[in-house]
Design a protein around this motif. Structure first.
Motif, short mmCIF file in Angstrom:
data_model
loop_
_atom_site.label_atom_id
_atom_site.label_comp_id
_atom_site.label_asym_id
_atom_site.label_seq_id
_atom_site.Cartn_x
_atom_site.Cartn_y
_atom_site.Cartn_z
N GLU A 187 -1.11 -1.32 -4.37
CA GLU A 187 -2.31 -0.29 -4.44
C GLU A 187 -1.71 1.06 -4.25
O GLU A 187 -1.05 1.10 -3.09
CB GLU A 187 -3.12 -0.73 -3.14
CG GLU A 187 -3.86 -1.89 -3.35
CD GLU A 187 -5.13 -1.95 -4.15
OE1 GLU A 187 -5.73 -0.77 -4.52
OE2 GLU A 187 -5.53 -2.80 -4.76
N SER A 231 -6.11 6.90 -7.74
CA SER A 231 -5.58 5.60 -7.42
C SER A 231 -5.41 4.82 -8.57
O SER A 231 -5.93 4.84 -9.72
CB SER A 231 -6.52 4.99 -6.32
OG SER A 231 -7.54 4.49 -6.79
N THR A 267 1.03 5.38 -0.74
CA THR A 267 0.27 6.73 -0.67
C THR A 267 1.60 7.78 -0.80
O THR A 267 2.66 7.76 -0.44
CB THR A 267 -0.29 7.12 0.48
OG1 THR A 267 -1.26 5.89 0.89
CG2 THR A 267 -1.04 8.45 0.39
N ASP A 294 0.75 -1.17 0.15
CA ASP A 294 0.03 -0.13 0.04
C ASP A 294 0.86 1.28 -0.25
O ASP A 294 1.69 1.44 0.92
CB ASP A 294 -0.86 0.00 1.06
CG ASP A 294 -2.10 -1.08 1.25
OD1 ASP A 294 -2.74 -1.02 0.18
OD2 ASP A 294 -2.29 -1.75 1.93
N HIS A 309 -3.58 0.61 -9.50
CA HIS A 309 -2.92 -0.71 -8.93
C HIS A 309 -2.02 -1.36 -9.96
O HIS A 309 -2.16 -1.28 -11.20
CB HIS A 309 -3.78 -1.60 -8.22
CG HIS A 309 -4.53 -2.35 -8.96
ND1 HIS A 309 -5.63 -2.03 -9.35
CD2 HIS A 309 -4.59 -3.65 -9.49
CE1 HIS A 309 -6.61 -2.79 -9.98
NE2 HIS A 309 -5.66 -3.88 -10.27
N THR A 365 -2.13 5.31 -3.88
CA THR A 365 -3.14 6.45 -3.63
C THR A 365 -2.26 7.60 -4.06
O THR A 365 -1.15 7.82 -3.33
CB THR A 365 -3.69 6.60 -2.29
OG1 THR A 365 -4.55 5.12 -2.18
CG2 THR A 365 -4.78 7.48 -2.01
#
Length: 124
Positions: free
Chosen positions: A68, A81, A31, A29, A83, A70
């Motif tokens: 993933e 977003s 960001t 994940d 992926h 963001t």
């Protein structure tokens, strides 16, 4: 305590990705704060992030897993977003996917936070 950032986060930062949060477990994940805070997610910036994961997989420093991402315009303003599936990275590193095929798959996952307001690619 050292201010040196290494590993995956260091590699992302060295490729110009302003990492805000990073978690690596069953999936990654990520960001990040975009350097291009317009109406759309910058594709070149996405490419630099993707290349970081590809490079790490090619050198054996990372086992491909779902990523993933963001993208933030500012601290509390999500721009979009996207992926990556692990099999896309493996396919690319094993020469079963071309640059174009890999890029197209990732771009197909791209969503923009404000798409529901009627904004189109041509308007940005």
């Amino acid at each position: 305590m050292s201010d040196v950032v290494d590993g995956l986060e260091g590699d992302l930062r060295s490729n110009g990705i302003s990492v805000e949060a990073l978690s690596v477990d069953e999936r990654v994940d990520l960001t990040y704060l975009t350097a291009f805070p317009g109406a759309r997610v910058n594709h070149q910036e996405m490419g630099r992030a993707c290349n970081t994961f590809i490079d790490r997989a090619e050198t054996g420093d990372w086992s491909p897993r779902r990523v993933e991402a963001t993208v933030l315009r500012s601290d509390d303003d999500v721009l979009g977003s996207w992926h990556i599936e692990p099999e896309w990275i493996t396919g690319y590193t094993e020469y079963r996917l071309s640059d174009e095929d890999f890029s197209e798959r990732v771009l197909d996952t791209l969503t923009h936070e404000h798409e529901h307001e009627g904004e189109t690619e041509a308007q940005s």
